[in-house]
Motif scaffolding. Structure first.
Motif, PDB file in Angstrom:
ATOM      1  N   SER A  31      14.682  12.733   6.487  1.00  0.00           N
ATOM      2  CA  SER A  31      13.676  12.881   5.592  1.00  0.00           C
ATOM      3  C   SER A  31      14.012  12.136   4.500  1.00  0.00           C
ATOM      4  O   SER A  31      13.468  11.449   3.660  1.00  0.00           O
ATOM      5  N   SER A  32      15.310  12.288   4.016  1.00  0.00           N
ATOM      6  CA  SER A  32      15.784  11.456   2.719  1.00  0.00           C
ATOM      7  C   SER A  32      15.616   9.820   2.983  1.00  0.00           C
ATOM      8  O   SER A  32      15.199   9.373   2.077  1.00  0.00           O
ATOM      9  N   ASP A  33      16.144   9.494   4.105  1.00  0.00           N
ATOM     10  CA  ASP A  33      15.917   8.005   4.228  1.00  0.00           C
ATOM     11  C   ASP A  33      14.778   7.641   4.279  1.00  0.00           C
ATOM     12  O   ASP A  33      14.094   6.522   4.094  1.00  0.00           O
ATOM     13  N   ALA A  34      13.737   8.466   4.760  1.00  0.00           N
ATOM     14  CA  ALA A  34      12.086   8.145   5.038  1.00  0.00           C
ATOM     15  C   ALA A  34      11.504   8.212   3.573  1.00  0.00           C
ATOM     16  O   ALA A  34      10.798   7.265   3.343  1.00  0.00           O
ATOM     17  N   ARG A  35      11.835   9.211   2.664  1.00  0.00           N
ATOM     18  CA  ARG A  35      11.452   9.327   1.637  1.00  0.00           C
ATOM     19  C   ARG A  35      12.050   7.918   0.615  1.00  0.00           C
ATOM     20  O   ARG A  35      11.040   7.292   0.008  1.00  0.00           O
ATOM     21  N   LYS A  36      13.226   7.340   0.653  1.00  0.00           N
ATOM     22  CA  LYS A  36      13.313   6.181   0.092  1.00  0.00           C
ATOM     23  C   LYS A  36      12.941   5.080   0.470  1.00  0.00           C
ATOM     24  O   LYS A  36      12.462   3.890  -0.289  1.00  0.00           O
ATOM     25  N   ALA A  37      12.657   4.979   1.862  1.00  0.00           N
ATOM     26  CA  ALA A  37      11.826   3.694   2.481  1.00  0.00           C
ATOM     27  C   ALA A  37      10.464   3.563   1.885  1.00  0.00           C
ATOM     28  O   ALA A  37      10.014   2.651   1.725  1.00  0.00           O
ATOM     29  N   ILE A  38       9.962   4.930   2.144  1.00  0.00           N
ATOM     30  CA  ILE A  38       8.328   4.999   1.333  1.00  0.00           C
ATOM     31  C   ILE A  38       8.354   4.775   0.120  1.00  0.00           C
ATOM     32  O   ILE A  38       7.473   4.044  -0.610  1.00  0.00           O
ATOM     33  N   GLU A  39       9.255   5.057  -0.797  1.00  0.00           N
ATOM     34  CA  GLU A  39       9.363   4.698  -2.334  1.00  0.00           C
ATOM     35  C   GLU A  39       9.396   3.164  -2.665  1.00  0.00           C
ATOM     36  O   GLU A  39       8.957   2.758  -3.251  1.00  0.00           O
ATOM     37  N   ALA A  40      10.189   2.693  -1.633  1.00  0.00           N
ATOM     38  CA  ALA A  40      10.537   1.078  -1.715  1.00  0.00           C
ATOM     39  C   ALA A  40       8.929   0.524  -1.160  1.00  0.00           C
ATOM     40  O   ALA A  40       8.612  -0.768  -1.755  1.00  0.00           O
ATOM     41  N   ARG A  41       8.424   1.222  -0.390  1.00  0.00           N
ATOM     42  CA  ARG A  41       6.907   0.336  -0.089  1.00  0.00           C
ATOM     43  C   ARG A  41       6.155   0.659  -1.024  1.00  0.00           C
ATOM     44  O   ARG A  41       5.142  -0.314  -1.086  1.00  0.00           O
ATOM     45  N   PHE A  42       6.158   1.722  -1.698  1.00  0.00           N
ATOM     46  CA  PHE A  42       5.163   1.918  -2.974  1.00  0.00           C
ATOM     47  C   PHE A  42       5.577   1.029  -3.918  1.00  0.00           C
ATOM     48  O   PHE A  42       4.625   0.364  -4.346  1.00  0.00           O
ATOM     49  N   SER A  43       6.696   0.494  -4.276  1.00  0.00           N
ATOM     50  CA  SER A  43       7.332  -0.426  -4.969  1.00  0.00           C
ATOM     51  C   SER A  43       6.614  -1.711  -4.533  1.00  0.00           C
ATOM     52  O   SER A  43       5.844  -2.556  -5.486  1.00  0.00           O
ATOM     53  N   GLN A  44       6.737  -2.195  -3.276  1.00  0.00           N
ATOM     54  CA  GLN A  44       6.193  -3.329  -2.619  1.00  0.00           C
ATOM     55  C   GLN A  44       4.698  -3.516  -2.590  1.00  0.00           C
ATOM     56  O   GLN A  44       4.307  -4.552  -3.081  1.00  0.00           O
ATOM     57  N   VAL A  45       4.141  -2.474  -2.423  1.00  0.00           N
ATOM     58  CA  VAL A  45       2.422  -2.580  -2.478  1.00  0.00           C
ATOM     59  C   VAL A  45       2.100  -2.759  -3.919  1.00  0.00           C
ATOM     60  O   VAL A  45       1.174  -3.707  -4.177  1.00  0.00           O
ATOM     61  N   SER A  46       2.744  -2.268  -4.908  1.00  0.00           N
ATOM     62  CA  SER A  46       2.425  -2.359  -6.251  1.00  0.00           C
ATOM     63  C   SER A  46       2.535  -3.617  -6.744  1.00  0.00           C
ATOM     64  O   SER A  46       1.892  -4.418  -7.299  1.00  0.00           O
ATOM     65  N   LYS A  47       3.744  -4.250  -6.519  1.00  0.00           N
ATOM     66  CA  LYS A  47       4.124  -5.689  -6.582  1.00  0.00           C
ATOM     67  C   LYS A  47       3.128  -6.717  -6.122  1.00  0.00           C
ATOM     68  O   LYS A  47       2.481  -7.630  -6.560  1.00  0.00           O
ATOM     69  N   ALA A  48       2.944  -6.237  -4.819  1.00  0.00           N
ATOM     70  CA  ALA A  48       2.142  -7.289  -3.925  1.00  0.00           C
ATOM     71  C   ALA A  48       0.561  -7.443  -4.682  1.00  0.00           C
ATOM     72  O   ALA A  48       0.041  -8.407  -4.680  1.00  0.00           O
ATOM     73  N   PHE A  49       0.035  -6.187  -5.023  1.00  0.00           N
ATOM     74  CA  PHE A  49      -1.379  -6.145  -5.842  1.00  0.00           C
ATOM     75  C   PHE A  49      -1.232  -6.804  -7.034  1.00  0.00           C
ATOM     76  O   PHE A  49      -2.082  -7.661  -7.162  1.00  0.00           O
ATOM     77  N   ALA A  50      -0.097  -6.572  -7.842  1.00  0.00           N
ATOM     78  CA  ALA A  50      -0.191  -7.566  -9.375  1.00  0.00           C
ATOM     79  C   ALA A  50       0.084  -8.807  -8.768  1.00  0.00           C
ATOM     80  O   ALA A  50      -0.608  -9.738  -9.674  1.00  0.00           O
ATOM     81  N   ASP A  51       0.650  -9.214  -7.922  1.00  0.00           N
ATOM     82  CA  ASP A  51       0.923 -10.779  -7.457  1.00  0.00           C
ATOM     83  C   ASP A  51      -0.200 -11.277  -6.905  1.00  0.00           C
ATOM     84  O   ASP A  51      -0.181 -12.610  -6.376  1.00  0.00           O
ATOM     85  N   LYS A  52      -1.208 -10.444  -6.336  1.00  0.00           N
ATOM     86  CA  LYS A  52      -2.429 -11.019  -5.659  1.00  0.00           C
ATOM     87  C   LYS A  52      -1.768 -11.313  -4.475  1.00  0.00           C
ATOM     88  O   LYS A  52      -2.484 -12.426  -3.724  1.00  0.00           O
ATOM     89  N   ASP A  53      -0.900 -10.933  -3.733  1.00  0.00           N
ATOM     90  CA  ASP A  53      -0.254 -11.443  -2.533  1.00  0.00           C
ATOM     91  C   ASP A  53      -0.976 -10.313  -1.308  1.00  0.00           C
ATOM     92  O   ASP A  53      -0.468  -9.329  -0.831  1.00  0.00           O
ATOM     93  N   VAL A  54      -2.206 -10.672  -0.867  1.00  0.00           N
ATOM     94  CA  VAL A  54      -3.084 -10.062   0.091  1.00  0.00           C
ATOM     95  C   VAL A  54      -2.242  -9.833   1.296  1.00  0.00           C
ATOM     96  O   VAL A  54      -2.249  -8.683   1.831  1.00  0.00           O
ATOM     97  N   LYS A  55      -1.425 -10.867   1.720  1.00  0.00           N
ATOM     98  CA  LYS A  55      -0.912 -10.525   3.206  1.00  0.00           C
ATOM     99  C   LYS A  55       0.348  -9.551   3.112  1.00  0.00           C
ATOM    100  O   LYS A  55       0.220  -8.490   3.811  1.00  0.00           O
ATOM    101  N   LEU A  56       1.000  -9.441   2.116  1.00  0.00           N
ATOM    102  CA  LEU A  56       2.187  -8.584   1.831  1.00  0.00           C
ATOM    103  C   LEU A  56       1.477  -7.182   1.525  1.00  0.00           C
ATOM    104  O   LEU A  56       1.960  -6.053   2.115  1.00  0.00           O
ATOM    105  N   PHE A  57       0.511  -7.097   0.686  1.00  0.00           N
ATOM    106  CA  PHE A  57      -0.195  -6.064   0.458  1.00  0.00           C
ATOM    107  C   PHE A  57      -0.768  -5.277   1.791  1.00  0.00           C
ATOM    108  O   PHE A  57      -0.551  -4.037   1.985  1.00  0.00           O
TER     109      PHE A  57
ATOM    110  N   THR B 254       5.490  15.516  -3.583  1.00  0.00           N
ATOM    111  CA  THR B 254       5.915  16.210  -2.472  1.00  0.00           C
ATOM    112  C   THR B 254       5.958  15.485  -1.231  1.00  0.00           C
ATOM    113  O   THR B 254       5.354  14.480  -1.204  1.00  0.00           O
ATOM    114  N   PHE B 255       6.841  15.811  -0.519  1.00  0.00           N
ATOM    115  CA  PHE B 255       7.300  14.975   0.664  1.00  0.00           C
ATOM    116  C   PHE B 255       7.611  15.728   1.754  1.00  0.00           C
ATOM    117  O   PHE B 255       8.567  16.620   1.703  1.00  0.00           O
TER     118      PHE B 255
END
Length: 163
Positions: free
Chosen positions: A22-48, A93-94
């Motif tokens: 659960s802890s590993d999954a949460r950390k991975a999903i938090e990293a994905r949240f950061s990734q999707v935010s950055k992709a959106f800001a950078d207009k990187d459709v493929k990564l988003f 919640t997670f």
């Protein structure tokens, strides 16, 4: 060692492994949240788009269920309109159950939006959302997203529901 002691040790071990998963999954999903935010800001459709499952679907208050292609069409339009994007998500919640991560989180997106005369305006969106994440070939991906609450402001003035 007696049987009850062995069962106790095995049960404790399984609980510890579940907490680690659960802890590993949460950390991975938090990293994905950061990734999707950055992709959106950078207009990187493929990564988003790589953050969402092929069968992804979404629900917003007062709106019909949307499929992946429709959601991306909306997001791509928004990406083009916005600049200086700052998008954060904070998990509230997670729960990991049978390979599905059930996540509720608060989200805030701030950006600039140009009008027809190329004048910048402040835009802010705040939401409470629940997601279902599954482990895909490239890591954790969102399978379902539902906005529970959604508020938007344009130049500090709250917009009525529906835009």
């Amino acid at each position: 060692m007696k049987l009850p002691a062995i069962v106790s040790v095995l049960s404790l071990t399984l609980v510890c492994l579940a907490v680690d998963d659960s802890s590993d999954a949460r950390k991975a999903i938090e990293a994905r949240f950061s990734q999707v935010s950055k992709a959106f800001a950078d207009k990187d459709v493929k990564l988003f788009e790589s953050t969402f499952a092929e069968d992804f679907h979404s629900k917003a208050p007062g709106k019909p269920m949307m499929k992946r292609a429709d959601v991306f069409k909306d997001f791509e339009t928004q990406m083009k309109m916005m600049s200086n994007v700052k998008w954060t998500q904070k998990i509230k919640t997670f729960k990991l159950d049978k390979g599905v991560a059930y996540v509720t989180f608060d989200s805030e997106l701030k950006s600039k939006v140009k009008d027809e005369e190329s004048k910048d305006h402040d835009f802010r969106l705040v939401s409470k959302t629940k997601n279902e994440w599954i482990k895909g070939k490239t890591g954790w991906v969102v399978r379902y997203s539902e906005s529970l609450e959604l508020k938007m402001w344009f130049d500090g003035n709250e917009m009525k529901s529906g835009g």
